[in-house]
Write a protein that holds these residues in place. Structure first.
Motif, PDB file in Angstrom:
ATOM      1  N   ILE A  39     121.858  47.034  17.436  1.00 53.18           N
ATOM      2  CA  ILE A  39     122.287  46.949  16.040  1.00 53.18           C
ATOM      3  C   ILE A  39     121.097  47.107  15.096  1.00 53.18           C
ATOM      4  CG2 ILE A  39     123.397  45.495  14.284  1.00 53.18           C
ATOM      5  CD1 ILE A  39     125.305  46.427  16.558  1.00 53.18           C
ATOM      6  N   ALA A  40     120.018  46.325  15.325  1.00 51.14           N
ATOM      7  CA  ALA A  40     118.863  46.363  14.421  1.00 51.14           C
ATOM      8  C   ALA A  40     117.634  45.836  15.143  1.00 51.14           C
ATOM      9  CB  ALA A  40     119.144  45.520  13.176  1.00 51.14           C
ATOM     10  N   ALA A  41     116.476  46.155  14.573  1.00 51.36           N
ATOM     11  CA  ALA A  41     115.199  45.680  15.119  1.00 51.36           C
ATOM     12  C   ALA A  41     114.324  45.162  13.988  1.00 51.36           C
ATOM     13  CB  ALA A  41     114.478  46.796  15.870  1.00 51.36           C
ATOM     14  N   ASN A  42     113.533  44.158  14.313  1.00 56.02           N
ATOM     15  CA  ASN A  42     112.532  43.610  13.393  1.00 56.02           C
ATOM     16  C   ASN A  42     113.129  43.228  12.040  1.00 56.02           C
ATOM     17  OD1 ASN A  42     110.432  43.958  15.328  1.00 56.02           O
ATOM     18  ND2 ASN A  42     110.453  46.128  14.813  1.00 56.02           N
ATOM     19  N   MET A  43     114.205  42.474  12.075  1.00 55.95           N
ATOM     20  CA  MET A  43     114.848  42.016  10.859  1.00 55.95           C
ATOM     21  C   MET A  43     114.068  40.804  10.343  1.00 55.95           C
ATOM     22  SD  MET A  43     116.972  40.011   8.927  1.00 55.95           S
ATOM     23  CE  MET A  43     117.373  38.715  10.052  1.00 55.95           C
ATOM     24  N   ARG A  44     113.488  40.958   9.168  1.00 52.56           N
ATOM     25  CA  ARG A  44     112.650  39.902   8.602  1.00 52.56           C
ATOM     26  C   ARG A  44     113.316  39.255   7.395  1.00 52.56           C
ATOM     27  NH1 ARG A  44     109.114  43.932  10.175  1.00 52.56           N
ATOM     28  NH2 ARG A  44     107.347  43.247  11.410  1.00 52.56           N
ATOM     29  N   VAL A  45     113.206  37.946   7.353  1.00 56.78           N
ATOM     30  CA  VAL A  45     113.583  37.172   6.168  1.00 56.78           C
ATOM     31  C   VAL A  45     112.449  36.184   5.915  1.00 56.78           C
ATOM     32  CG1 VAL A  45     116.064  37.376   6.599  1.00 56.78           C
ATOM     33  CG2 VAL A  45     114.842  35.397   7.456  1.00 56.78           C
ATOM     34  N   ARG A  46     112.433  35.611   4.756  1.00 53.60           N
ATOM     35  CA  ARG A  46     111.414  34.615   4.456  1.00 53.60           C
ATOM     36  C   ARG A  46     111.525  33.475   5.476  1.00 53.60           C
ATOM     37  NH1 ARG A  46     108.869  33.155  -0.711  1.00 53.60           N
ATOM     38  NH2 ARG A  46     107.970  31.074  -0.432  1.00 53.60           N
ATOM     39  N   GLY A  47     110.470  33.280   6.232  1.00 49.83           N
ATOM     40  CA  GLY A  47     110.455  32.189   7.199  1.00 49.83           C
ATOM     41  C   GLY A  47     110.841  32.569   8.615  1.00 49.83           C
ATOM     42  N   GLY A  48     111.186  33.840   8.869  1.00 49.73           N
ATOM     43  CA  GLY A  48     111.556  34.182  10.239  1.00 49.73           C
ATOM     44  C   GLY A  48     111.765  35.667  10.446  1.00 49.73           C
ATOM     45  N   GLU A  49     111.812  36.043  11.704  1.00 53.14           N
ATOM     46  CA  GLU A  49     112.036  37.432  12.088  1.00 53.14           C
ATOM     47  C   GLU A  49     112.807  37.454  13.402  1.00 53.14           C
ATOM     48  OE1 GLU A  49     109.647  41.451  13.497  1.00 53.14           O
ATOM     49  OE2 GLU A  49     108.510  39.660  13.008  1.00 53.14           O
ATOM     50  N   ILE A  50     113.689  38.429  13.522  1.00 52.25           N
ATOM     51  CA  ILE A  50     114.417  38.639  14.773  1.00 52.25           C
ATOM     52  C   ILE A  50     113.972  39.988  15.318  1.00 52.25           C
ATOM     53  CG2 ILE A  50     116.668  38.900  15.858  1.00 52.25           C
ATOM     54  CD1 ILE A  50     117.791  37.226  13.505  1.00 52.25           C
ATOM     55  N   ASP A  51     113.492  39.979  16.564  1.00 48.64           N
ATOM     56  CA  ASP A  51     112.989  41.218  17.165  1.00 48.64           C
ATOM     57  C   ASP A  51     114.092  42.235  17.377  1.00 48.64           C
ATOM     58  OD1 ASP A  51     110.342  40.289  17.236  1.00 48.64           O
ATOM     59  OD2 ASP A  51     110.658  39.349  19.194  1.00 48.64           O
ATOM     60  N   LEU A  52     115.176  41.808  18.019  1.00 50.23           N
ATOM     61  CA  LEU A  52     116.298  42.714  18.290  1.00 50.23           C
ATOM     62  C   LEU A  52     117.613  42.009  17.993  1.00 50.23           C
ATOM     63  CD1 LEU A  52     115.214  44.156  21.766  1.00 50.23           C
ATOM     64  CD2 LEU A  52     115.139  45.361  19.575  1.00 50.23           C
TER      65      LEU A  52
END
Length: 131
Positions: A39-52
């Motif tokens: 679906i997505a990679a390297n989704m960043r928000v303030r305070g965190g990130e999701i690799d995949l």
């Protein structure tokens, strides 16, 4: 005249960055070969990130990819601390809210794909909102 060190080795940083990108690519291929949909990679928000972010049928799968060259400082999976888990949960909650869902209303799980040397370990449902 003597060379003055800046204290930063940019070549090492780039090599670490490249190694991380290669690990994420390897993780994505492994998960896709196992039937998950990217679906997505390297989704960043303030305070965190999701690799995949993947989809396993109707379940959102938030994946933390960890790479270690060797076990000298512990294996890759051991590096996902409770603090890191909280940051992943926060990022997932933000992402889900943007999709019109929440951690409480959406089927989701948190996986760790740990690569130590050449060994790949996929820990499904490694942690959740209750810790």
């Amino acid at each position: 005249m003597a060379e003055i060190s800046t204290g930063t080795n940019h070549a090492d940083y780039v090599n670490r960055q490249q190694a991380g990108a290669q690990a994420e690519d390897r993780a994505r291929r492994h998960l896709e070969n196992a039937g998950l949909r990217f679906i997505a990679a390297n989704m960043r928000v303030r305070g965190g990130e999701i690799d995949l972010i993947m989809k396993d049928q109707h379940t959102w799968v938030f994946v933390e990819v960890r790479y270690r060259r060797d076990n000298a400082f512990g294996n890759a999976a051991e590096s996902v601390t409770p603090r890191k888990q909280r940051r992943l949960l926060l990022a997932a909650a933000v992402w889900l809210s943007r999709q019109g869902g929440s951690l409480d209303t959406s089927a989701c799980r948190f996986d760790i794909l740990a690569i130590t040397g050449n060994r790949l370990e996929w820990l499904q449902n490694a942690f959740g909102a209750s810790g």
